[in-house]
Design a protein around this motif. Structure first.
Motif, PDB file in Angstrom:
ATOM      1  N   GLU A 129     -50.173  -7.136 -22.072  1.00 25.45           N
ATOM      2  CA  GLU A 129     -51.199  -7.506 -21.262  1.00 25.45           C
ATOM      3  C   GLU A 129     -51.218  -9.084 -20.770  1.00 25.45           C
ATOM      4  OE1 GLU A 129     -54.461  -6.649 -18.534  1.00 25.45           O
ATOM      5  OE2 GLU A 129     -53.424  -5.094 -19.915  1.00 25.45           O
ATOM      6  N   PRO A 130     -51.510  -9.224 -19.586  1.00 19.44           N
ATOM      7  CA  PRO A 130     -51.166 -10.767 -19.113  1.00 19.44           C
ATOM      8  C   PRO A 130     -52.452 -11.509 -19.562  1.00 19.44           C
ATOM      9  CG  PRO A 130     -50.533  -9.607 -17.247  1.00 19.44           C
ATOM     10  CD  PRO A 130     -51.172  -8.467 -18.390  1.00 19.44           C
ATOM     11  N   VAL A 131     -52.395 -12.376 -20.471  1.00 23.70           N
ATOM     12  CA  VAL A 131     -53.621 -12.904 -20.850  1.00 23.70           C
ATOM     13  C   VAL A 131     -53.240 -14.603 -21.237  1.00 23.70           C
ATOM     14  CG1 VAL A 131     -55.539 -13.315 -22.712  1.00 23.70           C
ATOM     15  CG2 VAL A 131     -54.568 -11.017 -22.094  1.00 23.70           C
ATOM     16  N   PHE A 132     -54.035 -15.415 -20.453  1.00 21.15           N
ATOM     17  CA  PHE A 132     -53.681 -16.894 -20.541  1.00 21.15           C
ATOM     18  C   PHE A 132     -54.175 -17.385 -21.991  1.00 21.15           C
ATOM     19  CE2 PHE A 132     -53.921 -21.434 -20.104  1.00 21.15           C
ATOM     20  CZ  PHE A 132     -52.796 -21.846 -19.568  1.00 21.15           C
ATOM     21  N   ASN A 133     -53.340 -17.804 -22.948  1.00 18.42           N
ATOM     22  CA  ASN A 133     -53.795 -18.403 -24.089  1.00 18.42           C
ATOM     23  C   ASN A 133     -53.985 -19.987 -24.215  1.00 18.42           C
ATOM     24  OD1 ASN A 133     -53.737 -19.041 -26.921  1.00 18.42           O
ATOM     25  ND2 ASN A 133     -53.661 -16.812 -27.330  1.00 18.42           N
ATOM     26  N   GLU A 134     -55.171 -20.478 -24.474  1.00 20.40           N
ATOM     27  CA  GLU A 134     -55.165 -21.995 -24.373  1.00 20.40           C
ATOM     28  C   GLU A 134     -54.571 -22.465 -25.581  1.00 20.40           C
ATOM     29  OE1 GLU A 134     -56.599 -24.136 -22.230  1.00 20.40           O
ATOM     30  OE2 GLU A 134     -57.350 -22.808 -20.786  1.00 20.40           O
ATOM     31  N   VAL A 135     -54.789 -21.780 -26.821  1.00 18.83           N
ATOM     32  CA  VAL A 135     -53.988 -22.253 -28.055  1.00 18.83           C
ATOM     33  C   VAL A 135     -52.333 -22.532 -27.702  1.00 18.83           C
ATOM     34  CG1 VAL A 135     -53.832 -21.787 -30.204  1.00 18.83           C
ATOM     35  CG2 VAL A 135     -55.890 -21.118 -29.349  1.00 18.83           C
ATOM     36  N   ILE A 136     -51.965 -21.383 -27.358  1.00 19.03           N
ATOM     37  CA  ILE A 136     -50.431 -21.348 -27.196  1.00 19.03           C
ATOM     38  C   ILE A 136     -49.895 -22.252 -26.268  1.00 19.03           C
ATOM     39  CG2 ILE A 136     -48.498 -19.749 -26.531  1.00 19.03           C
ATOM     40  CD1 ILE A 136     -49.846 -17.727 -28.219  1.00 19.03           C
ATOM     41  N   HIS A 137     -50.809 -22.299 -25.081  1.00 20.89           N
ATOM     42  CA  HIS A 137     -50.238 -23.054 -23.757  1.00 20.89           C
ATOM     43  C   HIS A 137     -49.772 -24.474 -23.855  1.00 20.89           C
ATOM     44  CE1 HIS A 137     -49.703 -23.163 -19.757  1.00 20.89           C
ATOM     45  NE2 HIS A 137     -50.168 -24.528 -19.440  1.00 20.89           N
ATOM     46  N   ALA A 138     -50.354 -25.571 -24.871  1.00 29.30           N
ATOM     47  CA  ALA A 138     -49.904 -26.692 -24.809  1.00 29.30           C
ATOM     48  C   ALA A 138     -48.414 -26.528 -25.073  1.00 29.30           C
ATOM     49  CB  ALA A 138     -50.567 -27.343 -26.011  1.00 29.30           C
ATOM     50  N   SER A 139     -47.470 -27.616 -24.461  1.00 33.42           N
ATOM     51  CA  SER A 139     -46.103 -27.403 -24.522  1.00 33.42           C
ATOM     52  C   SER A 139     -45.500 -27.487 -25.956  1.00 33.42           C
ATOM     53  CB  SER A 139     -45.645 -28.947 -23.771  1.00 33.42           C
ATOM     54  OG  SER A 139     -44.410 -29.052 -23.808  1.00 33.42           O
ATOM     55  N   ASN A 140     -45.985 -28.368 -26.450  1.00 31.60           N
ATOM     56  CA  ASN A 140     -45.240 -28.199 -28.029  1.00 31.60           C
ATOM     57  C   ASN A 140     -45.639 -26.884 -28.866  1.00 31.60           C
ATOM     58  OD1 ASN A 140     -43.650 -30.692 -28.061  1.00 31.60           O
ATOM     59  ND2 ASN A 140     -45.474 -31.760 -28.766  1.00 31.60           N
ATOM     60  N   ARG A 141     -46.775 -26.515 -28.727  1.00 31.65           N
ATOM     61  CA  ARG A 141     -46.946 -25.071 -29.237  1.00 31.65           C
ATOM     62  C   ARG A 141     -46.511 -23.873 -28.532  1.00 31.65           C
ATOM     63  NH1 ARG A 141     -52.438 -27.731 -29.940  1.00 31.65           N
ATOM     64  NH2 ARG A 141     -53.146 -26.510 -27.985  1.00 31.65           N
ATOM     65  N   LEU A 142     -46.315 -23.866 -27.271  1.00 29.18           N
ATOM     66  CA  LEU A 142     -45.539 -22.839 -26.653  1.00 29.18           C
ATOM     67  C   LEU A 142     -44.078 -22.906 -27.219  1.00 29.18           C
ATOM     68  CD1 LEU A 142     -45.578 -20.635 -24.546  1.00 29.18           C
ATOM     69  CD2 LEU A 142     -45.006 -22.353 -22.888  1.00 29.18           C
ATOM     70  N   GLN A 143     -43.332 -23.982 -27.040  1.00 35.46           N
ATOM     71  CA  GLN A 143     -42.107 -24.156 -27.679  1.00 35.46           C
ATOM     72  C   GLN A 143     -41.919 -23.689 -28.858  1.00 35.46           C
ATOM     73  OE1 GLN A 143     -39.759 -27.544 -26.272  1.00 35.46           O
ATOM     74  NE2 GLN A 143     -41.662 -28.362 -25.649  1.00 35.46           N
ATOM     75  N   ILE A 144     -43.092 -24.188 -29.867  1.00 34.13           N
ATOM     76  CA  ILE A 144     -42.848 -23.739 -31.224  1.00 34.13           C
ATOM     77  C   ILE A 144     -42.858 -21.986 -31.504  1.00 34.13           C
ATOM     78  CG2 ILE A 144     -44.095 -23.763 -33.364  1.00 34.13           C
ATOM     79  CD1 ILE A 144     -45.203 -26.730 -32.868  1.00 34.13           C
ATOM     80  N   CYS A 145     -43.888 -21.518 -30.595  1.00 35.12           N
ATOM     81  CA  CYS A 145     -44.037 -20.137 -30.698  1.00 35.12           C
ATOM     82  C   CYS A 145     -42.675 -19.398 -30.173  1.00 35.12           C
ATOM     83  CB  CYS A 145     -45.076 -19.720 -29.926  1.00 35.12           C
ATOM     84  SG  CYS A 145     -46.675 -20.083 -30.775  1.00 35.12           S
ATOM     85  N   ALA A 146     -42.171 -19.907 -29.018  1.00 37.30           N
ATOM     86  CA  ALA A 146     -41.131 -19.356 -28.599  1.00 37.30           C
ATOM     87  C   ALA A 146     -39.529 -19.572 -29.683  1.00 37.30           C
ATOM     88  CB  ALA A 146     -40.552 -20.193 -27.384  1.00 37.30           C
ATOM     89  N   MET A 147     -39.624 -20.470 -30.221  1.00 42.56           N
ATOM     90  CA  MET A 147     -38.628 -20.574 -31.334  1.00 42.56           C
ATOM     91  C   MET A 147     -38.697 -19.587 -32.502  1.00 42.56           C
ATOM     92  SD  MET A 147     -37.926 -24.878 -31.597  1.00 42.56           S
ATOM     93  CE  MET A 147     -36.862 -24.587 -32.742  1.00 42.56           C
ATOM     94  N   LEU A 148     -40.092 -19.502 -32.891  1.00 40.24           N
ATOM     95  CA  LEU A 148     -40.272 -18.691 -33.941  1.00 40.24           C
ATOM     96  C   LEU A 148     -40.113 -17.275 -33.592  1.00 40.24           C
ATOM     97  CD1 LEU A 148     -43.226 -20.461 -35.404  1.00 40.24           C
ATOM     98  CD2 LEU A 148     -40.704 -20.483 -36.292  1.00 40.24           C
ATOM     99  N   ALA A 149     -40.478 -16.856 -32.345  1.00 44.83           N
ATOM    100  CA  ALA A 149     -40.194 -15.412 -31.611  1.00 44.83           C
ATOM    101  C   ALA A 149     -38.933 -14.952 -31.969  1.00 44.83           C
ATOM    102  CB  ALA A 149     -40.765 -15.414 -30.277  1.00 44.83           C
ATOM    103  N   ALA A 150     -38.047 -15.662 -31.743  1.00 46.61           N
ATOM    104  CA  ALA A 150     -36.651 -15.323 -31.846  1.00 46.61           C
ATOM    105  C   ALA A 150     -36.019 -15.103 -33.196  1.00 46.61           C
ATOM    106  CB  ALA A 150     -35.719 -16.090 -31.112  1.00 46.61           C
ATOM    107  N   VAL A 151     -36.763 -15.526 -34.406  1.00 40.76           N
ATOM    108  CA  VAL A 151     -36.043 -15.273 -35.517  1.00 40.76           C
ATOM    109  C   VAL A 151     -37.276 -14.959 -36.493  1.00 40.76           C
ATOM    110  CG1 VAL A 151     -34.422 -17.251 -35.417  1.00 40.76           C
ATOM    111  CG2 VAL A 151     -37.026 -17.847 -36.125  1.00 40.76           C
ATOM    112  N   GLU A 152     -36.873 -14.636 -37.677  1.00 43.52           N
ATOM    113  CA  GLU A 152     -37.713 -14.196 -38.737  1.00 43.52           C
ATOM    114  C   GLU A 152     -38.671 -15.372 -39.270  1.00 43.52           C
ATOM    115  OE1 GLU A 152     -37.747 -12.256 -43.284  1.00 43.52           O
ATOM    116  OE2 GLU A 152     -36.145 -11.544 -41.780  1.00 43.52           O
ATOM    117  N   ALA A 153     -38.219 -16.525 -39.558  1.00 45.09           N
ATOM    118  CA  ALA A 153     -38.679 -17.852 -39.901  1.00 45.09           C
ATOM    119  C   ALA A 153     -37.789 -19.002 -39.491  1.00 45.09           C
ATOM    120  CB  ALA A 153     -39.136 -17.740 -41.419  1.00 45.09           C
TER     121      ALA A 153
END
Length: 100
Positions: free
Chosen positions: A4-28
């Motif tokens: 479901e499309p939901v804008f997330n203020e916590v994730i949206h900051a550039s560095n946090r979005l990149q951190i989440c994207a990097m972690l999404a591709a791996v276990e850790a």
């Protein structure tokens, strides 16, 4: 299943979005690997990781390695769901800019 499309203020900051994207591709990932990939300092990464951890999106584990301790970061299931929803919202917004 499509998130479901939901804008997330916590994730949206550039560095946090990149951190989440990097972690999404791996276990850790090791803290230092994320720091080096983003070319940011330990303190900047720590602040962003704390925000994500406080939201329940990132799990932090400390693993002894010789005389040192290594810090590992992993995206939690709520973090994956929040990232999926945020990316879906960004795609929805970007689609509005497409001319037909």
């Amino acid at each position: 299943m499509t998130a479901e499309p939901v804008f997330n203020e916590v994730i949206h900051a550039s560095n946090r979005l990149q951190i989440c994207a990097m972690l999404a591709a791996v276990e850790a990932l090791e803290f230092a690997t994320v720091r080096d990939a983003l070319a940011i300092s330990d303190s900047v990464l720590s602040k962003h990781v704390k925000v994500l951890a406080d939201a329940g999106y990132v799990a932090i584990s400390k693993v002894p390695h010789g005389s040192r301790t290594r810090t590992w970061l992993a995206l939690t299931e709520p973090g994956r769901a929040a990232l999926d929803g945020h990316l879906a919202e960004l795609r929805r917004i970007a689609a509005m800019a497409t001319t037909t």
